[in-house]
Write a protein that holds these residues in place. Structure first.
Motif: not given
Ligand code: ATP
Ligand code: BTN
Length: 241
Positions: A193, A191, A80, A99, A84, A91-93
């Motif tokens: 999600q 991060y 991430v 990802i 970025r 982006a997110k986890i």
């Protein structure tokens, strides 16, 4: 090492480690395509030629398998940070190992460990990162997916990306070996999600709850009818409700 085409970079690297050909933590194997790319629990990873990154890195986990809970999360953090920084992508986890960008999967992480509970163990960290997938990709992937080229709207050069990913990973993994997961909790939660979303966790049982974040071991904190409980990765799957 770059291999043109291989069955699975994780399998190849694991073989090299078991035969004593690779002993240096941070050693990385990448391929242009995989004929038997693997996801978790025997699922397959769609790995067409020259349109993605198929990347595996060897690491030694100093605290042993017992401490592995946070490992895929710190790998996610490295990815991430990179996406970025290089492409300004949000982006997110998805706990514990994927990802996402704009609710679509762009990258999967497959971690394989060998060793004993309380001694340092060998780790293979496999990363499949979509860069520019062919048009027919949807026929091979049974969930929402995306690639970096579509999300960033620019040409992606893979060589500098591989180098940046390797050094970013070595940085977070070194810190993880020294200090464990607790110093990463806050960044992971940023991060996450599913933060503050209603989720369903499936494994042996099915648990529905509000995702609060992770604890200092990397366990998922869910607010359920019975209170706040923490759950660990392994065989669990997380879905938005
Ligand atoms: P979970 O691990 O929470 O069950 P998951 O459904 O994403 O999540 P994984 O084992 O992590 O399962 O990943 C494998 C899945 O990823 C495949 O079943 C497929 O749906 C998807 N997939 C396969 N190849 C790709 C790819 N190149 N890009 C995006 N997604 C892919
Ligand atoms: C997942 O989402 O389940 C993880 C997918 C991991 C795919 C990568 S591609 C490089 C490495 N080699 C493999 O066979 N799998 C991982």
């Amino acid at each position: 090492l770059v291999q043109h085409i291989t069955d699975s970079t994780n399998s190849q690297l694991m073989l090299k480690v078991s035969q004593g050909q690779v002993t240096q933590p941070g050693y990385t194997l990448v391929a242009e395509a995989q004929t038997a790319g693997r996801g978790r629990r025997g699922r397959s990873w769609y790995s067409p030629f020259a349109s993605s990154l198929y990347f595996s890195l060897y690491w030694r986990l100093e605290q042993g398998i017992a401490a592995a809970g946070g490992l895929s999360l710190v790998v996610g953090i490295a990815l991430v940070r990179l996406l970025r920084r290089l492409y300004s992508l949000e982006a997110k986890i998805k706990w514990p190992n994927d990802i996402y960008i704009n609710d679509k999967k762009v990258c999967g992480i497959l971690i394989e460990l060998s060793g004993q509970a309380n001694a340092a163990c060998d780790v293979i960290i496999g990363i499949g990162l979509n860069i520019r997938l062919p048009q027919q990709a949807g026929l091979n992937i049974d969930q929402q997916f995306t690639d970096l080229a579509s999300e960033a709207g620019v040409m992606i050069e893979r060589n500098p990306l591989v180098a940046a990913l390797q050094s970013q990973l070595i940085g977070v993994l070194t810190e993880f070996n020294l200090q464990g997961f607790s110093g990463f909790v806050e960044e992971f939660n940023q991060y996450n999600q599913h933060r503050l979303r209603q989720v369903r966790l499936t494994g042996n049982d099915e648990i529905v709850g509000m995702c609060l974040g992770v604890d200092s071991q990397g366990g998922l904190l869910l607010q359920t009818a019975t209170g706040i409980n923490s759950y660990f990765g392994g065989e669990l799957s997380l879905r938005a409700e």
